[in-house]
Motif scaffolding. Structure first.
Motif, short mmCIF file in Angstrom:
data_model
loop_
_atom_site.label_atom_id
_atom_site.label_comp_id
_atom_site.label_asym_id
_atom_site.label_seq_id
_atom_site.Cartn_x
_atom_site.Cartn_y
_atom_site.Cartn_z
N GLN A 182 81.83 0.98 -2.54
CA GLN A 182 80.98 1.54 -1.49
C GLN A 182 80.47 2.93 -1.86
N VAL A 183 81.31 3.74 -2.51
CA VAL A 183 80.87 5.08 -2.89
C VAL A 183 79.81 5.01 -4.00
N GLN A 184 79.71 3.86 -4.65
CA GLN A 184 78.67 3.66 -5.66
C GLN A 184 77.40 3.06 -5.04
N GLY A 185 77.42 2.89 -3.70
CA GLY A 185 76.25 2.38 -3.01
C GLY A 185 76.27 0.90 -2.72
N ASN A 186 77.33 0.20 -3.12
CA ASN A 186 77.42 -1.24 -2.90
C ASN A 186 78.25 -1.48 -1.63
N ILE A 187 77.61 -1.41 -0.48
CA ILE A 187 78.35 -1.45 0.79
C ILE A 187 78.79 -2.86 1.17
N GLU A 239 87.24 -2.00 -2.13
CA GLU A 239 85.92 -2.00 -1.49
C GLU A 239 85.35 -0.59 -1.39
N LYS A 240 86.20 0.39 -1.11
CA LYS A 240 85.74 1.77 -1.05
C LYS A 240 85.24 2.24 -2.41
N HIS A 241 85.90 1.79 -3.49
CA HIS A 241 85.49 2.16 -4.84
C HIS A 241 84.04 1.78 -5.10
#
Length: 608
Positions: A262-267, A258-260
């Motif tokens: 999230q850092v791309q903007g997909n929270i 999920e963090k992978h």
């Protein structure tokens, strides 16, 4: 028809200082704080056929429309909601509660809900209504049950609301043999199976299913929504000498995935690392100086857990990235669920070598359950031998007494010779008979001669016995759900137990042969789902009477019984025949009040 897909993640971590964590069976494994949060992760899969209004009604729209958004146009009769919780397993009470709450807002059927767990051993217990699964923690804990239930319901409803048109992709990949991710902990039992390659202890990493299966969920414009993968390995990287709530290797792997994104903007991306047939599969493979139990790749549990999680995350990411090359799954969504009394199943003869009149029996818990495994020791070896002598002595006395009565009654003794091979339970040394709540083959729990202070488990048994608990409910569940779910070419055999690797393989082969003509190309056996009844071994593994065999409740024919029931369910699914209407009895509020945990008197510092 097209898929609609939605996903959600909700924190379900109980604020439960002093609660006993479920998995290791240790009453001293109490919560002192939170290491990582626990989550309920939900994925809703729907097929567009009819209007949302007909399916859900105004109540759902009013309560769950967010920021003026229009609720999705959901299917009238093709819906599946899959929820994975970061807990040890799914209890019957939890499933019934979650389904009931969802149905207040969305008309979901039994077959359309799939509940499963990551099997972490570092999450609070107290959410089962059955005494056996409440022994270590001392009863039903509303403060644990409610967060699990409410968070799961919220995740499910949010996932439904967020559903958008999308595509599903299926991918499969194998871990390299040199990756230390999973190991068979019961090699002697494994080697008894005629359908496996015999392995040495040095090859125990090969006596597992090293394949990961992954579903990728994207919106039609290619935006990642969720992924759900299956790989068999116990959630035991974190041992019982750690006292913080923890999601273990699968919980950490999900957070990494999920963090992978999230850092791309997909929270809002949701990642599930689910279990398959992990009954005899462990992440632990090393002994370290000063430690009695096996650990993972590092002496430190947290580091060991992260290493294992990283391996699972890396494999999942690789499968995720290459999944589109397999092509989108054709729209096909179908599910069936039935409850059956596993203590009374007549087995199809071809699953037991042509034998007739073979049946399962009332659940019995064997002595190996108390002894534990190499990664989690239970009672001492000397105490285990003492209990074995006690149980066999009581059995011998009862046999001799029954035999003596034959002289006067001319009846065949009702008791078998203690060392004889029982047709159902073999040579299992039974410590708890779940059918009549007899302990050590000697007496009712309330009549135990052991003093309360010897062990909290003895205290709870005697307390519940005096309160009449065992007259109201079985020691462990007998009426259990089996479920089949087909998504495109993927079929899930969903079981309420911990199937060993070979047990899972045999069920998978059966389902593939039965459903191949319906487009099935891949079968995954998903364990720890919908309810729980400990382990399921093959008949050959059962004869070893190791930990998993001793914990196979319904006897040596438990796996053939599951094969019999799954075959019947698959055939009903193919012919659209009516499903069984048997359902388990829901525990009453009064019963749960009696079973409730006692208030904690001494709670140590609780770290958030």
């Amino acid at each position: 028809m097209n898929y609609r897909i939605g996903a959600s993640r909700v924190d379900i971590t109980p604020q439960a200082p002093g609660a006993v964590m479920l998995g290791w069976g240790d009453p001293n494994h109490r919560v002192k704080g939170i290491g990582t949060p626990l989550f309920a992760r939900a994925v809703a899969i729907l097929l567009d056929e009819e209007s949302f209004e007909e399916k859900s009604g105004r109540n759902f729209q009013e309560q769950h429309a967010v920021s003026g958004d229009t609720p999705p146009n959901l299917s009238k009769n093709r819906v599946t909601i899959m929820i994975c919780l970061d807990i040890c397993f799914i209890s019957q009470a939890l499933r019934m509660g979650i389904l009931e709450e969802i149905q207040k807002l969305f008309p979901l059927t039994e077959s359309e809900l799939v509940l499963t767990a990551t099997h972490t051993h570092s999450a609070p217990g107290g959410f089962s209504a059955f005494p056996f699964y409440s022994l270590s923690n001392g009863g039903f804990d509303e403060g644990v049950f409610k967060p699990y239930l409410n968070g799961s319901v919220k995740a499910a409803l949010e996932a439904i609301h967020r559903a958008v048109p999308g595509n599903l992709y299926l991918n499969v990949g194998e871990f390299a043999p040199d990756q230390p991710v999973a190991f068979n902990r019961s090699i002697r039992a494994w080697n008894r199976n005629p359908d496996v390659r015999k392995v040495t202890r040095a090859e125990r990493h090969l006596a597992v299913d090293r394949e990961m299966t992954l579903l990728r969920f994207d919106s039609l414009d290619g935006k990642p929504i969720a992924c759900w993968n299956w790989f068999a390995v116990h959630g035991t990287s974190i041992h019982r000498d750690r006292f913080l709530i923890h999601g273990d290797n699968k919980g950490i792997a999900a957070l990494l995935m999920e963090k992978h994104f999230q850092v791309q903007g997909n929270i809002d991306f949701v990642s599930v690392f689910a279990q398959s047939a992990a009954g005899d599969v462990s992440p632990n493979f090393k002994y370290y100086p000063g430690l009695k139990e096996k650990r993972g790749a590092d002496f430190n549990d947290e580091k060991s857990c992260t290493i294992n999680a990283q391996l699972q995350f890396d494999q999942a990411l690789k499968l995720w990235e290459s999944a589109p090359s397999t092509g989108p799954l054709a729209p096909h969504l179908e599910s069936a669920l039935e409850y059956h009394d596993l203590s009374n199943v007549e087995v199809e003869p071809r699953f037991v070598g042509g034998k007739h009149n073979v049946k399962t029996g009332a659940a019995q818990i064997g002595l190996p359950q108390l002894y534990g495994t190499a990664e989690g020791r239970g009672i001492s070896y000397s105490f285990m031998i003492s209990l074995r002598v006690l149980v066999r002595t009581v059995e011998l006395w009862r046999y001799l007494k029954a035999s003596a009565c034959r002289v006067f009654t001319n009846k065949v003794p009702s008791r078998r010779f203690p060392w004889a091979d029982d047709p159902v339970h073999g040579r299992k040394v039974t410590v708890i008979h779940c059918g009549n709540s007899e302990v050590f083959q000697a007496c009712h729990p309330r009549n135990l001669i052991f003093p309360d202070w010897i062990d909290p488990v003895i205290y709870h048994l005697k307390r519940w016995g005096k309160m009449g608990i065992f007259e109201q409910i079985l020691f462990s569940p007998a009426v259990l759900p089996i479920q089949i779910l087909q998504i495109g070419t993927l079929v899930l055999g969903i079981v309420p137990a911990e199937f060993t690797v070979v047990s899972g393989r045999r069920l998978g082969v059966l389902l593939l042969s039965l459903l191949k003509d319906r487009g099935c190309k891949r079968v995954v056996v998903q364990g720890f789902s919908n309810s729980h009844s400990s382990y399921v071994t093959t008949p050959e593994e059962y004869e070893q009477q190791g930990y998993e065999g001793g914990c196979t409740h319904f006897g040596r024919w438990t796996l053939p019984a599951y094969l019999t029931l799954f075959e019947k369910l698959a055939l009903k699914m193919k012919s659209h025949a009516k499903l069984s209407k048997v359902i388990p009895r829901k525990p009453t509020h009064e019963y749960l009040r009696i079973l409730a945990v006692e208030p904690q008197k001494d709670i140590e510092d609780y770290r958030y």
